[in-house]
Motif scaffolding. Structure first.
Motif: not given
Length: 269
Positions: A39-48, A94-105
């Motif tokens: 499957g494709p890899i999403t670059a970290l730079a392409d996320t928030t 999902r990780f963007e939501q974790f971080v938005a609510d203060g959680y690390g991942f």
């Protein structure tokens, strides 16, 4: 009559040879059939995820690659053990939501999946999962374990041998061999399957509070798997069964709305 007996005997021989050929094919190609590792890899730079970093965690003589971000002060760290399709990076929402609510991942690809070179096996996945937990534990934050689908195997295994605050299992299987047996009841999967992921055994040694989430329309891992796993849990918190939800629907159906209060309850214990 002799001709009929010969025809029946020939048909029986053909059936036996054909069945043996199917079993043999399954045995020698079982990991290619069991795992969907491309499957494709999403670059970290392409996320928030602007504060997250790429990490390489030593495991089994190699490394597993993933993303990590520390939690906000007073918040825990979620180790997310991904499912059986493509790269973990595809689930960046999902990780963007974790971080938005203060959680690390911390999340990563097991060896053999797109971002982590190597060969796939149950032992390799368990080794990678344990190495990731130990790496994260070294950061000193409270740890929450989240396992989705295939990830319910390593997540439960790690929770059974390490100390965390909570274990969330999303669309878990009772065991991988249970799912295979339900899907191919005419094949001796229990005898030939190498990577059986016995969640039903590992869950017995999990002391952390457990939330199990499943959908009634899941055709990949039937909902009865989640129900049976929850029956075995010692420290039950919640069994959330979402009507009409399929295998990949629970994030959009609101699993985060169940996860946050569950994590808060666990952290308050």
């Amino acid at each position: 009559m002799k001709l009929l007996r010969r025809l029946l005997l020939a048909a029986a021989v053909i059936l036996v040879i054909g069945y043996a050929a199917v079993v043999g094919y399954m045995y020698f190609n079982q990991r290619a059939l069991q795992y969907v590792a491309d499957g494709p890899i999403t670059a970290l730079a392409d996320t928030t995820l602007t504060a997250a970093e790429e990490v390489a965690i030593p495991s089994g003589g190699g490394v597993v690659s993933g993303w990590y971000e520390a939690p906000k002060p007073g918040k825990p760290l979620i180790i997310y053990y991904r499912g059986n399709s493509g790269s973990f990076s595809a689930e960046h929402e999902r990780f963007e939501q974790f971080v938005a609510d203060g959680y690390g991942f911390l999340s990563f690809d097991y060896r053999g999946f797109p971002m982590s070179p190597g060969s796939l096996s149950q032992q390799g996945i368990l080794d990678d999962a344990t190495a990731a937990f130990d790496w994260a534990a070294g950061k000193g934050f409270p740890i929450l374990i989240w396992g989705r689908s295939l990830g319910s195997g390593p997540a439960t295994y790690v929770a059974s041998i390490r100390e965390a605050e909570a274990l969330l299992l999303e669309t878990p299987f009772l065991s991988a061999v249970t799912v295979a047996g339900e899907r191919y009841p005419y094949l001796p999967v229990a005898l030939v399957m190498q990577d059986q992921f016995p969640v039903n055994q590992w869950i017995l040694d999990v002391d952390e509070p457990v939330l199990v989430a499943h959908g009634t329309a899941d055709v990949v891992v039937g909902v009865s798997n989640g129900e049976r796993v929850y029956d075995l849990v010692k420290n039950k918190d919640e069994l959330w069964i979402e009507p009409g939800a399929g295998h990949g629907d629970l994030w959009d159906r609101g699993i985060w709305g169940h996860a946050v209060p569950f994590f808060e309850r666990a952290m308050a214990e």
